[in-house]
Design a protein around this motif. Sequence first.
Motif, PDB file in Angstrom:
ATOM      1  N   LEU A 267       0.833  -1.198   0.000  1.00  0.00           N
ATOM      2  CA  LEU A 267       0.000   0.000   0.000  1.00  0.00           C
ATOM      3  C   LEU A 267       0.867   1.247   0.000  1.00  0.00           C
ATOM      4  O   LEU A 267       1.794   1.387   0.822  1.00  0.00           O
ATOM      5  CB  LEU A 267      -0.916   0.014   1.226  1.00  0.00           C
ATOM      6  CG  LEU A 267      -2.249  -0.733   1.116  1.00  0.00           C
ATOM      7  CD1 LEU A 267      -2.041  -2.195   0.766  1.00  0.00           C
ATOM      8  CD2 LEU A 267      -3.049  -0.589   2.393  1.00  0.00           C
ATOM      9  N   ASP A 268       0.556   2.126  -0.927  1.00  0.00           N
ATOM     10  CA  ASP A 268       1.176   3.451  -0.999  1.00  0.00           C
ATOM     11  C   ASP A 268       0.144   4.421  -0.435  1.00  0.00           C
ATOM     12  O   ASP A 268      -0.963   4.541  -0.975  1.00  0.00           O
ATOM     13  CB  ASP A 268       1.519   3.764  -2.461  1.00  0.00           C
ATOM     14  CG  ASP A 268       2.042   5.171  -2.664  1.00  0.00           C
ATOM     15  OD1 ASP A 268       2.418   5.818  -1.662  1.00  0.00           O
ATOM     16  OD2 ASP A 268       2.075   5.631  -3.828  1.00  0.00           O
ATOM     17  N   TYR A 269       0.467   5.126   0.680  1.00  0.00           N
ATOM     18  CA  TYR A 269      -0.546   5.962   1.312  1.00  0.00           C
ATOM     19  C   TYR A 269       0.100   7.188   1.974  1.00  0.00           C
ATOM     20  O   TYR A 269       1.314   7.236   2.191  1.00  0.00           O
ATOM     21  CB  TYR A 269      -1.355   5.163   2.324  1.00  0.00           C
ATOM     22  CG  TYR A 269      -0.595   4.700   3.551  1.00  0.00           C
ATOM     23  CD1 TYR A 269      -0.700   5.400   4.767  1.00  0.00           C
ATOM     24  CD2 TYR A 269       0.208   3.567   3.517  1.00  0.00           C
ATOM     25  CE1 TYR A 269      -0.025   4.979   5.898  1.00  0.00           C
ATOM     26  CE2 TYR A 269       0.899   3.141   4.649  1.00  0.00           C
ATOM     27  CZ  TYR A 269       0.780   3.852   5.831  1.00  0.00           C
ATOM     28  OH  TYR A 269       1.459   3.442   6.944  1.00  0.00           O
ATOM     29  N   VAL A 286     -11.591  18.445  -0.926  1.00  0.00           N
ATOM     30  CA  VAL A 286     -11.160  19.085  -2.181  1.00  0.00           C
ATOM     31  C   VAL A 286      -9.916  18.438  -2.778  1.00  0.00           C
ATOM     32  O   VAL A 286      -9.407  18.909  -3.789  1.00  0.00           O
ATOM     33  CB  VAL A 286     -10.908  20.595  -1.954  1.00  0.00           C
ATOM     34  CG1 VAL A 286     -12.178  21.286  -1.515  1.00  0.00           C
ATOM     35  CG2 VAL A 286      -9.780  20.823  -0.944  1.00  0.00           C
ATOM     36  N   SER A 287      -9.428  17.373  -2.160  1.00  0.00           N
ATOM     37  CA  SER A 287      -8.217  16.696  -2.656  1.00  0.00           C
ATOM     38  C   SER A 287      -8.598  15.398  -3.347  1.00  0.00           C
ATOM     39  O   SER A 287      -9.207  14.516  -2.731  1.00  0.00           O
ATOM     40  CB  SER A 287      -7.255  16.415  -1.493  1.00  0.00           C
ATOM     41  OG  SER A 287      -6.845  17.621  -0.881  1.00  0.00           O
ATOM     42  N   ASN A 288      -8.244  15.296  -4.616  1.00  0.00           N
ATOM     43  CA  ASN A 288      -8.588  14.112  -5.408  1.00  0.00           C
ATOM     44  C   ASN A 288      -7.417  13.161  -5.615  1.00  0.00           C
ATOM     45  O   ASN A 288      -7.555  12.169  -6.319  1.00  0.00           O
ATOM     46  CB  ASN A 288      -9.134  14.545  -6.775  1.00  0.00           C
ATOM     47  CG  ASN A 288     -10.424  15.322  -6.650  1.00  0.00           C
ATOM     48  OD1 ASN A 288     -11.314  14.928  -5.902  1.00  0.00           O
ATOM     49  ND2 ASN A 288     -10.536  16.432  -7.370  1.00  0.00           N
ATOM     50  N   SER A 289      -6.276  13.480  -5.034  1.00  0.00           N
ATOM     51  CA  SER A 289      -5.115  12.600  -5.172  1.00  0.00           C
ATOM     52  C   SER A 289      -4.149  12.882  -4.037  1.00  0.00           C
ATOM     53  O   SER A 289      -4.236  13.928  -3.359  1.00  0.00           O
ATOM     54  CB  SER A 289      -4.418  12.823  -6.516  1.00  0.00           C
ATOM     55  OG  SER A 289      -3.778  14.091  -6.548  1.00  0.00           O
ATOM     56  N   CYS A 290      -3.225  11.976  -3.851  1.00  0.00           N
ATOM     57  CA  CYS A 290      -2.215  12.169  -2.804  1.00  0.00           C
ATOM     58  C   CYS A 290      -1.355  13.392  -3.103  1.00  0.00           C
ATOM     59  O   CYS A 290      -0.925  14.105  -2.191  1.00  0.00           O
ATOM     60  CB  CYS A 290      -1.345  10.918  -2.699  1.00  0.00           C
ATOM     61  SG  CYS A 290      -2.230   9.476  -2.030  1.00  0.00           S
ATOM     62  N   GLU A 291      -1.103  13.635  -4.385  1.00  0.00           N
ATOM     63  CA  GLU A 291      -0.283  14.777  -4.764  1.00  0.00           C
ATOM     64  C   GLU A 291      -0.943  16.083  -4.327  1.00  0.00           C
ATOM     65  O   GLU A 291      -0.265  17.038  -3.908  1.00  0.00           O
ATOM     66  CB  GLU A 291      -0.045  14.780  -6.276  1.00  0.00           C
ATOM     67  CG  GLU A 291       0.914  13.717  -6.769  1.00  0.00           C
ATOM     68  CD  GLU A 291       0.355  12.310  -6.724  1.00  0.00           C
ATOM     69  OE1 GLU A 291      -0.894  12.168  -6.657  1.00  0.00           O
ATOM     70  OE2 GLU A 291       1.144  11.347  -6.736  1.00  0.00           O
ATOM     71  N   ASP A 327     -10.469   2.920  -1.708  1.00  0.00           N
ATOM     72  CA  ASP A 327      -9.983   2.744  -3.075  1.00  0.00           C
ATOM     73  C   ASP A 327      -8.854   3.732  -3.327  1.00  0.00           C
ATOM     74  O   ASP A 327      -8.613   4.641  -2.511  1.00  0.00           O
ATOM     75  CB  ASP A 327     -11.123   2.986  -4.079  1.00  0.00           C
ATOM     76  CG  ASP A 327     -12.221   1.950  -3.960  1.00  0.00           C
ATOM     77  OD1 ASP A 327     -11.886   0.781  -3.675  1.00  0.00           O
ATOM     78  OD2 ASP A 327     -13.398   2.309  -4.136  1.00  0.00           O
ATOM     79  N   ASP A 328      -8.192   3.602  -4.459  1.00  0.00           N
ATOM     80  CA  ASP A 328      -7.107   4.517  -4.787  1.00  0.00           C
ATOM     81  C   ASP A 328      -7.600   5.963  -4.767  1.00  0.00           C
ATOM     82  O   ASP A 328      -8.676   6.283  -5.286  1.00  0.00           O
ATOM     83  CB  ASP A 328      -6.537   4.195  -6.170  1.00  0.00           C
ATOM     84  CG  ASP A 328      -5.762   2.877  -6.185  1.00  0.00           C
ATOM     85  OD1 ASP A 328      -5.679   2.233  -5.117  1.00  0.00           O
ATOM     86  OD2 ASP A 328      -5.258   2.503  -7.259  1.00  0.00           O
ATOM     87  N   ASN A 329      -6.807   6.856  -4.142  1.00  0.00           N
ATOM     88  CA  ASN A 329      -7.084   8.297  -4.045  1.00  0.00           C
ATOM     89  C   ASN A 329      -8.361   8.608  -3.253  1.00  0.00           C
ATOM     90  O   ASN A 329      -8.972   9.651  -3.425  1.00  0.00           O
ATOM     91  CB  ASN A 329      -7.159   8.948  -5.433  1.00  0.00           C
ATOM     92  CG  ASN A 329      -5.830   8.872  -6.164  1.00  0.00           C
ATOM     93  OD1 ASN A 329      -4.787   9.197  -5.592  1.00  0.00           O
ATOM     94  ND2 ASN A 329      -5.872   8.420  -7.402  1.00  0.00           N
ATOM     95  N   GLU A 330      -8.734   7.691  -2.366  1.00  0.00           N
ATOM     96  CA  GLU A 330      -9.854   7.924  -1.451  1.00  0.00           C
ATOM     97  C   GLU A 330      -9.294   8.151  -0.052  1.00  0.00           C
ATOM     98  O   GLU A 330      -8.287   7.544   0.336  1.00  0.00           O
ATOM     99  CB  GLU A 330     -10.802   6.732  -1.463  1.00  0.00           C
ATOM    100  CG  GLU A 330     -12.105   6.971  -0.714  1.00  0.00           C
ATOM    101  CD  GLU A 330     -13.045   5.784  -0.814  1.00  0.00           C
ATOM    102  OE1 GLU A 330     -14.188   5.892  -0.311  1.00  0.00           O
ATOM    103  OE2 GLU A 330     -12.651   4.745  -1.379  1.00  0.00           O
ATOM    104  N   ALA A 331      -9.947   9.048   0.728  1.00  0.00           N
ATOM    105  CA  ALA A 331      -9.421   9.429   2.039  1.00  0.00           C
ATOM    106  C   ALA A 331     -10.447   9.210   3.134  1.00  0.00           C
ATOM    107  O   ALA A 331     -11.661   9.174   2.889  1.00  0.00           O
ATOM    108  CB  ALA A 331      -8.979  10.884   2.029  1.00  0.00           C
ATOM    109  N   LEU A 345      -5.359   6.648   0.625  1.00  0.00           N
ATOM    110  CA  LEU A 345      -4.702   5.563  -0.100  1.00  0.00           C
ATOM    111  C   LEU A 345      -4.332   6.062  -1.499  1.00  0.00           C
ATOM    112  O   LEU A 345      -5.203   6.480  -2.274  1.00  0.00           O
ATOM    113  CB  LEU A 345      -5.637   4.350  -0.205  1.00  0.00           C
ATOM    114  CG  LEU A 345      -5.098   3.162  -1.008  1.00  0.00           C
ATOM    115  CD1 LEU A 345      -3.874   2.560  -0.336  1.00  0.00           C
ATOM    116  CD2 LEU A 345      -6.177   2.106  -1.193  1.00  0.00           C
ATOM    117  N   CYS A 346      -3.057   6.038  -1.820  1.00  0.00           N
ATOM    118  CA  CYS A 346      -2.612   6.466  -3.152  1.00  0.00           C
ATOM    119  C   CYS A 346      -2.752   5.314  -4.148  1.00  0.00           C
ATOM    120  O   CYS A 346      -3.286   5.493  -5.245  1.00  0.00           O
ATOM    121  CB  CYS A 346      -1.162   6.934  -3.117  1.00  0.00           C
ATOM    122  SG  CYS A 346      -0.809   8.135  -1.818  1.00  0.00           S
TER     123      CYS A 346
END
Length: 415
Positions: A267-269, A286-291, A327-331, A345-346
């Motif tokens: 897991l990349d998080y 307002v954040s849709n990705s880890c970046e 899921d990916d890019n969910e917080a 989770l990235c």
Amino acid sequence: MAAMLAGSGVSPAFAQGNPFQPLIYINDSAITRYEVDQRIRFMQLLRAPEADRAAAEQALIDDRLRVFAARQLGITASDEQIDAGLAEFAGRANMGVEDFIQALGSAGVERQAFRDFVAAGVVWREVVRQRVMPQVRISDAEVDQELQRVIETPRVTHIALSELIIPAPPGQEEQAMDLAESLVQNVRSEADFAAAARRYSATPSAPQGGRLPWTPLANLPPSLQPIVLSMKPGQISQPLSVQGAVVLFYLRDTRGTLRPGAKEQVLDYVRFRLASIADAQRIAAVSNSCEELFIHARGLPPQQIQRQTLSQGQIPTTEALRLAVLDDNEAVVSGQDGAAEILMLCKRQSALIAGGAQPAPVATAAAGGEDAAMPDPDALPDREEVRNQVFNRKINMAAENYLAELRANAVIRRP
């Protein structure tokens, strides 16, 4: 193919009326009765699954459209390219071009019919190269997805087969092959296969409908293993010619195991600590990705936001449980003692992929006093090999779609 040519078992295509009478017009060209009859003979000789008049007409229409598309792009086939195509096709039967053409001629297929068939394929390859290939792109995510499919597919270790062996004594090979091909076309279930085995098979298993017991895949002859692995349960094999017989198999079921490590995940998080629940919820919304989380963390001490890539077993239990449902890019936001934390989770990835798919290691074993190289069955395929497979699959799909587009836009009529 060589056996088929040697047998020359082609039923005649009966032409009626003027052989050069146009039967179909496609854009600015015509297909004659003679061409249709020739293509039927050619398809029958190659034992195509469908070799009737309708199939022959459709094949010729598609060839005309391929040539039409090539002409629009200024593509033509040189004599050298066509000759190379003829040699390639004849080589599939382990024959030279002239021997192949002579075998075709004995079955009533003219040289020109073979040449036209090959020429259409030659120019179409160039059409696909120029027009289709530049539009096809393969992302790393698609490669990962294909590798994940490979990882999640159990490796077959045991198979349940039914067999049907049709005797083919000298002089009766053609009749045995014809019967086998008829069975391939008509068998729709295990019951159908069992009935055919009881009627036609010359083996001790015939009274049991050809059923063989569960068998380790490794016990099958090496030449048979790839044939079985290419089948799905409920499928019948294509006829297999062996000395004195034609063999059919029906795959009833398979058993298998996952390769070691197939269920392990990496897991990349990101863990982002903030002063208040309100701030955490606002940033997470307002954040849709880890970046994007790192954009909101500008100017903050580095220890407030951390990105980690860990195997499941290395992640603290509380965090692992929260990440398990993401899921990916969910917080998810949590808070305690006035502080808050965003956990995003990235990427969730198989540990085997995260570790890097490497070319299959080769083990060395002694066989008959000599060393023999054997690929490691647990190894993943090379990443570039997978990329090429996905690329070729997408090209084939795109080429078929383009041909369908040409067909839809063409003016096709009958006199």
